[in-house]
Design an enzyme around this catalytic site. Structure first.
Site, short mmCIF file in Angstrom:
data_model
loop_
_atom_site.label_atom_id
_atom_site.label_comp_id
_atom_site.label_asym_id
_atom_site.label_seq_id
_atom_site.Cartn_x
_atom_site.Cartn_y
_atom_site.Cartn_z
N ARG A 1 39.66 39.68 27.38
CA ARG A 1 38.71 39.95 28.45
C ARG A 1 38.15 41.36 28.29
O ARG A 1 38.85 42.28 27.83
CB ARG A 1 39.41 39.86 29.82
CG ARG A 1 39.71 38.44 30.27
CD ARG A 1 38.45 37.64 30.58
NE ARG A 1 38.72 36.31 31.08
CZ ARG A 1 38.72 35.19 30.34
NH1 ARG A 1 38.45 35.26 29.05
NH2 ARG A 1 38.97 34.02 30.90
N HIS B 1 31.14 35.92 23.73
CA HIS B 1 32.25 35.19 24.37
C HIS B 1 32.32 33.76 23.80
O HIS B 1 32.28 32.78 24.54
CB HIS B 1 32.08 35.16 25.89
CG HIS B 1 33.38 34.89 26.61
ND1 HIS B 1 33.72 35.49 27.80
CD2 HIS B 1 34.42 34.06 26.32
CE1 HIS B 1 34.90 35.05 28.20
NE2 HIS B 1 35.35 34.18 27.32
#
Ligand code: OXD
Length: 315
Positions: free
Chosen positions: A230, A278
């Protein structure tokens, strides 16, 4: 049984069709804000807080490995998650392989210096660089959950030393493991000599900003960082500073504090940072549906399932 589904920015009808096929007896509906009709199960990605007000929920299936978006609701307003419902995350379902390929690619790229050759090409420079020796090109994997353990094995198959760090002690064949508190003595022992630091930690308040100046300073000079967990794990300015002063040689980042990464973000202008959107391990629809459907079937038969999140711990 009644199931609600929420996954914005996706083809909901394909998911509902797949779920209906896998669970022919289920009554499925795409949840919409304002819908307060009861349901037994929720299958969701990044749901709004309001969804948890649906009465009767027995389990909430998160369509990803990271449950931080859901737990953020609970942290902001304790009691958001219905006390009777378990939270279940996706386990592997094709993500382990994708993540392993991504990290293997990054490690090989740095090991064989393709990053330096790309920079040389940009300047039309031709020189042969000495490759890094395998024996000292130690890869350290932070986080040894389902995905972390697979990544560690995949990287070890490249013939470089691999070690791993996790909060609780783990034994993984062929991998040297360390455990304890982040920034504690075992963490520092883990970092000592790590040439490529790969982050797969869950995002919790404890792991926030773990990729910071202190961590980088414990690595050998000119080390590499790969973040596939993250964006909140990374202290962004610390990374830019570490690249500027040579503490780090390069970084590969798949996740960011703000996504999409804003066009004016300094990371775009740093040639030693490789950016992907991502995409290191996407949720694969068929695999995810089959896993969730199997688990719903097991719960309906009164059996237990794996992948249940410990809400207090955060993963
Ligand atoms: C996940 C993700 O958590 O894709 O699975 O980020």
């Amino acid at each position: 049984m009644k199931i609600i589904f929420w996954f914005p920015q996706t083809d909901a009808s394909a998911w509902l069709h797949g779920l209906a096929h896998a669970l022919p007896d289920a009554e499925l509906r795409e949840w919409q804000p304002g819908d307060t009709a009861p349901a037994d199960y929720a299958v969701v990605w990044h749901p709004p807080r309001e969804l948890f007000g649906v009465p009767g929920l027995r389990a909430i299936f998160n369509l990803g490995a990271g449950v931080d978006a859901i737990l953020a609701h609970e942290r902001e307003r304790p009691g958001t998650l219905p006390g009777t419902a378990m939270l279940v995350r996706l386990e592997d379902s094709g993500m382990g392989r994708q993540m392993s390929e991504y990290v293997q690619h990054a490690v090989l790229r740095y090991l064989r210096r393709f990053d330096d050759y790309a920079l040389a090409q940009a300047h039309r420079e031709w020189h042969v660089l000495a490759p890094h020796p395998h024996e000292t090109f130690t890869v350290g994997v932070l986080g040894l959950g389902v995905l972390g353990a697979q990544v560690a094995h995949a990287v070890a198959s490249l013939g470089v030393p691999v070690r791993g760090f996790s909060r609780s002690a783990k034994t993984i064949e062929g991998i040297e493991t360390f455990s304890g508190e982040l920034h504690g003595p075992q963490f520092d022992a883990f970092l000592d000599g790590v040439k490529v630091l790969v982050n797969l930690l869950p995002a919790t308040p404890d792991t926030e900003g773990v990729l910071n100046a202190r961590t980088f300073s414990r690595l050998p000079r000119g080390a590499y960082v790969v973040n596939v967990a993250r964006g909140t794990h990374l202290a962004e300015q610390d990374l830019l500073d570490a690249l500027a002063d040579g503490t780090l040689a390069a970084a590969t980042l798949d996740v960011f504090r703000e996504e999409p990464l804003p066009p004016d973000h300094p990371f775009w202008r740093e040639p030693r940072i490789t950016i992907t959107p991502h995409s290191s391990a996407l949720t694969l629809r068929d695999e995810a549906i089959s896993q969730v459907a199997d688990k719903i079937g097991a719960l309906a038969r009164g059996e237990t399932v794996s992948g249940i999140v410990h809400v207090g711990r955060g993963y």
